[in-house]
Design a protein around this motif. Structure first.
Motif, PDB file in Angstrom:
ATOM      1  N   ARG A  17      -8.748   5.728   2.636  1.00  0.00           N
ATOM      2  CA  ARG A  17      -9.724   6.428   2.931  1.00  0.00           C
ATOM      3  C   ARG A  17     -11.031   5.453   3.232  1.00  0.00           C
ATOM      4  N   GLU A  18     -12.263   6.022   3.586  1.00  0.00           N
ATOM      5  CA  GLU A  18     -13.389   4.972   3.979  1.00  0.00           C
ATOM      6  C   GLU A  18     -13.706   4.830   2.377  1.00  0.00           C
ATOM      7  N   SER A  19     -13.557   5.764   1.559  1.00  0.00           N
ATOM      8  CA  SER A  19     -14.028   5.473   0.070  1.00  0.00           C
ATOM      9  C   SER A  19     -13.084   4.480  -0.584  1.00  0.00           C
ATOM     10  N   GLY A  20     -11.908   4.212  -0.104  1.00  0.00           N
ATOM     11  CA  GLY A  20     -11.114   3.589  -0.900  1.00  0.00           C
ATOM     12  C   GLY A  20      -9.780   3.897  -0.820  1.00  0.00           C
ATOM     13  N   SER A  21      -8.772   3.260  -1.440  1.00  0.00           N
ATOM     14  CA  SER A  21      -7.246   3.735  -1.255  1.00  0.00           C
ATOM     15  C   SER A  21      -6.597   4.009  -2.444  1.00  0.00           C
ATOM     16  N   ALA A  22      -5.615   5.125  -2.585  1.00  0.00           N
ATOM     17  CA  ALA A  22      -5.252   5.576  -3.826  1.00  0.00           C
ATOM     18  C   ALA A  22      -3.663   6.165  -3.379  1.00  0.00           C
ATOM     19  N   VAL A  23      -2.657   6.165  -4.233  1.00  0.00           N
ATOM     20  CA  VAL A  23      -1.524   6.983  -4.141  1.00  0.00           C
ATOM     21  C   VAL A  23      -1.812   8.411  -4.213  1.00  0.00           C
ATOM     22  N   GLU A  24      -1.285   9.015  -3.154  1.00  0.00           N
ATOM     23  CA  GLU A  24      -1.572  10.600  -2.929  1.00  0.00           C
ATOM     24  C   GLU A  24      -0.345  11.406  -2.522  1.00  0.00           C
ATOM     25  N   VAL A  61      -7.335  -2.152   8.414  1.00  0.00           N
ATOM     26  CA  VAL A  61      -7.132  -0.651   8.771  1.00  0.00           C
ATOM     27  C   VAL A  61      -8.545  -0.340   9.683  1.00  0.00           C
ATOM     28  N   ARG A  62      -8.128   0.178  11.014  1.00  0.00           N
ATOM     29  CA  ARG A  62      -9.229   0.499  11.677  1.00  0.00           C
ATOM     30  C   ARG A  62      -9.487   2.156  12.251  1.00  0.00           C
ATOM     31  N   LYS A  63      -8.868   2.737  11.368  1.00  0.00           N
ATOM     32  CA  LYS A  63      -8.795   4.259  11.499  1.00  0.00           C
ATOM     33  C   LYS A  63      -8.587   4.810  10.030  1.00  0.00           C
ATOM     34  N   HIS A  64      -9.622   6.005   9.640  1.00  0.00           N
ATOM     35  CA  HIS A  64      -9.202   6.730   8.233  1.00  0.00           C
ATOM     36  C   HIS A  64      -9.138   7.861   8.430  1.00  0.00           C
ATOM     37  N   PRO A  65      -8.258   8.788   7.787  1.00  0.00           N
ATOM     38  CA  PRO A  65      -7.465   8.198   6.763  1.00  0.00           C
ATOM     39  C   PRO A  65      -6.198   7.436   7.097  1.00  0.00           C
ATOM     40  N   LEU A  66      -5.553   6.672   6.655  1.00  0.00           N
ATOM     41  CA  LEU A  66      -4.372   5.870   7.152  1.00  0.00           C
ATOM     42  C   LEU A  66      -3.488   5.513   5.962  1.00  0.00           C
ATOM     43  N   VAL A  67      -2.174   5.729   6.203  1.00  0.00           N
ATOM     44  CA  VAL A  67      -1.116   5.281   5.312  1.00  0.00           C
ATOM     45  C   VAL A  67      -1.066   3.821   5.531  1.00  0.00           C
ATOM     46  N   ALA A  68      -1.044   2.795   4.175  1.00  0.00           N
ATOM     47  CA  ALA A  68      -1.075   1.318   4.537  1.00  0.00           C
ATOM     48  C   ALA A  68       0.313   0.891   4.454  1.00  0.00           C
ATOM     49  N   GLY A  69       0.399  -0.349   4.579  1.00  0.00           N
ATOM     50  CA  GLY A  69       1.736  -1.010   4.706  1.00  0.00           C
ATOM     51  C   GLY A  69       2.218  -1.473   6.254  1.00  0.00           C
ATOM     52  N   ILE A  70       2.101  -2.708   6.516  1.00  0.00           N
ATOM     53  CA  ILE A  70       2.331  -3.185   7.781  1.00  0.00           C
ATOM     54  C   ILE A  70       3.835  -3.201   7.834  1.00  0.00           C
ATOM     55  N   ASP A  71       4.849  -3.091   7.198  1.00  0.00           N
ATOM     56  CA  ASP A  71       6.291  -3.121   7.203  1.00  0.00           C
ATOM     57  C   ASP A  71       6.812  -2.029   6.494  1.00  0.00           C
ATOM     58  N   LEU A  72       8.028  -1.513   7.207  1.00  0.00           N
ATOM     59  CA  LEU A  72       8.794  -0.597   6.737  1.00  0.00           C
ATOM     60  C   LEU A  72      10.199  -0.880   6.867  1.00  0.00           C
ATOM     61  N   VAL A  73      11.251  -0.563   6.113  1.00  0.00           N
ATOM     62  CA  VAL A  73      12.824  -0.621   6.124  1.00  0.00           C
ATOM     63  C   VAL A  73      12.965   0.648   5.647  1.00  0.00           C
ATOM     64  N   GLY A  74      13.903   1.568   6.345  1.00  0.00           N
ATOM     65  CA  GLY A  74      14.481   2.742   6.065  1.00  0.00           C
ATOM     66  C   GLY A  74      15.518   3.384   6.881  1.00  0.00           C
ATOM     67  N   ILE A  75      15.875   4.624   6.502  1.00  0.00           N
ATOM     68  CA  ILE A  75      16.905   5.138   7.035  1.00  0.00           C
ATOM     69  C   ILE A  75      16.423   6.150   8.215  1.00  0.00           C
TER      70      ILE A  75
END
Ligand SMILES: NC(=O)c1ccc[n+]([C@@H]2O[C@H](COP(=O)([O-])OP(=O)(O)OC[C@H]3O[C@@H](n4cnc5c(N)ncnc54)[C@H](OP(=O)(O)O)[C@@H]3O)[C@@H](O)[C@H]2O)c1
Length: 332
Positions: A17-24, A61-75
């Motif tokens: 978020r504009e105020s910083g990032s956290a686990v939510e 990050v160019r848009k808030h709020p946004l989930v971080a992480g430029i990569d993902l591997v999943g099912i």
């Protein structure tokens, strides 16, 4: 009696978020992506760009709020794309994740399938995630060097930032393909043995490239993979042999390029920009193919450390402080 409404599952994510990032914990409706794939994310990784986003540096990050992480591997959980069916392993690197689209630091992702690729044969999901954008960028740089017909007997290649994710993967790919590899680090005492263990023949103190030098210097290298930018990149270009190629990948030192045109017009040097974020599907497939075939995967495993979402901010601070090396796998 009306049926109880089914509650959408909650998603655990690192939200910037504009105020910083956290686990939510956020509702699934937070993932407002327009893509055709819903993915149960299992792994991600920690890249320089991720560390920038998590530590509040601007430029990622160019848009808030946004989930971080430029990569993902999943099912794959749901798919509108005939290339994927539920149950398939899938991965996505770049393509706007953590820039304008919600990224991989979440238990679930809703992504566009356009740049998604199937898990490459020969790599486990953990290995593909540990390599992530850094590894795949290194592979793009090596492919670019190969496309200019630079062969091992054309002379040594230089890898700057060789202890990092891009650098260490490039060094391994090149060494395994028979090139003589010179690698720079500011931590030669601490990490010299690590560099030699991944195939670096000559460990160079990075300070030797940090002072501004002449426009044309002794021509040493047939090719360069650069993660550092700035004066280091200018000196690397000035030390590149006739018709050599310099793959500019990063800006760990600086985004500037205080160079002259002399190496380009007097030695035919090619400066090749590497963009992993919007690389084509074909280039992605080629890059992942050489990663699956051209690396010693036991070494990759031994240089991979694991962290979960809750431990990621501390790891990002360490990365920005230059206290990490190798690859960091994020278990979701
Ligand atoms: N073009 C693309 O698509 C793309 C994709 C991925 C990454 N990148 C960029 O490539 C760069 C490297 O990424 P990465 O994930 O490999 O990062 P990383 O793991 O942090 O590695 C960077 C390495 O550079 C060295 N370094 C750090 N600060 C430096 C400085 N001020 N001067 C000289 N060397 C310095 C460090 O090595 P020592 O401490 O051992 O010297 C570090 O290990 C970053 O700028 C990243 O944004 C670009």
């Amino acid at each position: 009696m009306s049926k109880p409404r089914r509650l959408a599952p909650m998603v655990k994510a690192i939200v910037v978020r504009e105020s910083g990032s956290a686990v939510e914990e956020v509702g699934e409706e937070f993932l407002d992506g327009d893509g055709g794939l819903v993915v149960d994310v299992k792994f991600s990784d920690l890249n320089y760009k991720d560390a920038m986003a998590l530590t509040g540096r601007p430029g990622v990050v160019r848009k808030h709020p946004l989930v971080a992480g430029i990569d993902l591997v999943g099912i794959v959980a749901e798919s509108d794309d005939e290339r994927f069916v539920p149950g398939d392993w899938v991965m996505l690197n770049g393509a706007g994740l953590s820039e304008t689209e919600h990224g991989g630091y979440a238990t679930r992702a809703r992504i566009s399938s356009e740049y998604a690729v199937a898990l490459p044969e020969g790599l486990t999901p953990e290995q593909a995630a540990a390599l992530g954008t850094a590894g795949y960028t290194a592979a793009l740089a090596v492919l670019r060097i190969l496309s200019e017909n630079i062969m091992p007997d054309d002379g040594p290649v230089l890898v700057t930032g060789a202890t990092g994710g891009v650098g260490s993967t490039a060094a391994q790919l090149l060494a395994n393909a028979g090139y003589v590899v010179y690698g720079t680090t500011g931590r030669a005492e601490e990490l010299g043995d690590f560099l030699r263990s991944i195939g670096v023949d000559e460990v160079i103190d990075r300070s030797t490239l940090e002072e501004p030098g002449k426009p044309l210097q002794k021509a040493l290298y047939s090719a360069v993979v650069d993660s550092v930018g700035g004066v280091t990149l200018a000196n690397a270009i000035a030390q590149t042999r006739k018709d050599g190629v310099v793959a500019a990948c990063g800006l760990a030192g600086s985004h500037e390029l205080p160079a002259t045109v002399m190496p380009f017009i007097l030695r035919g040097v090619t400066l090749a920009g590497i963009d992993s974020v919007w690389a084509s599907l074909d280039d992605r497939a080629d890059a992942w193919r050489i990663l699956a075939r051209g690396l010693d995967l036991d070494k990759l495993d031994s240089m991979t450390t694991r962290v979960d979402l809750d431990g990621l901010h501390a790891a990002a601070e360490e990365l920005m402080a230059g206290q990490r090396h190798g690859r960091t796998l994020v278990t979701i």
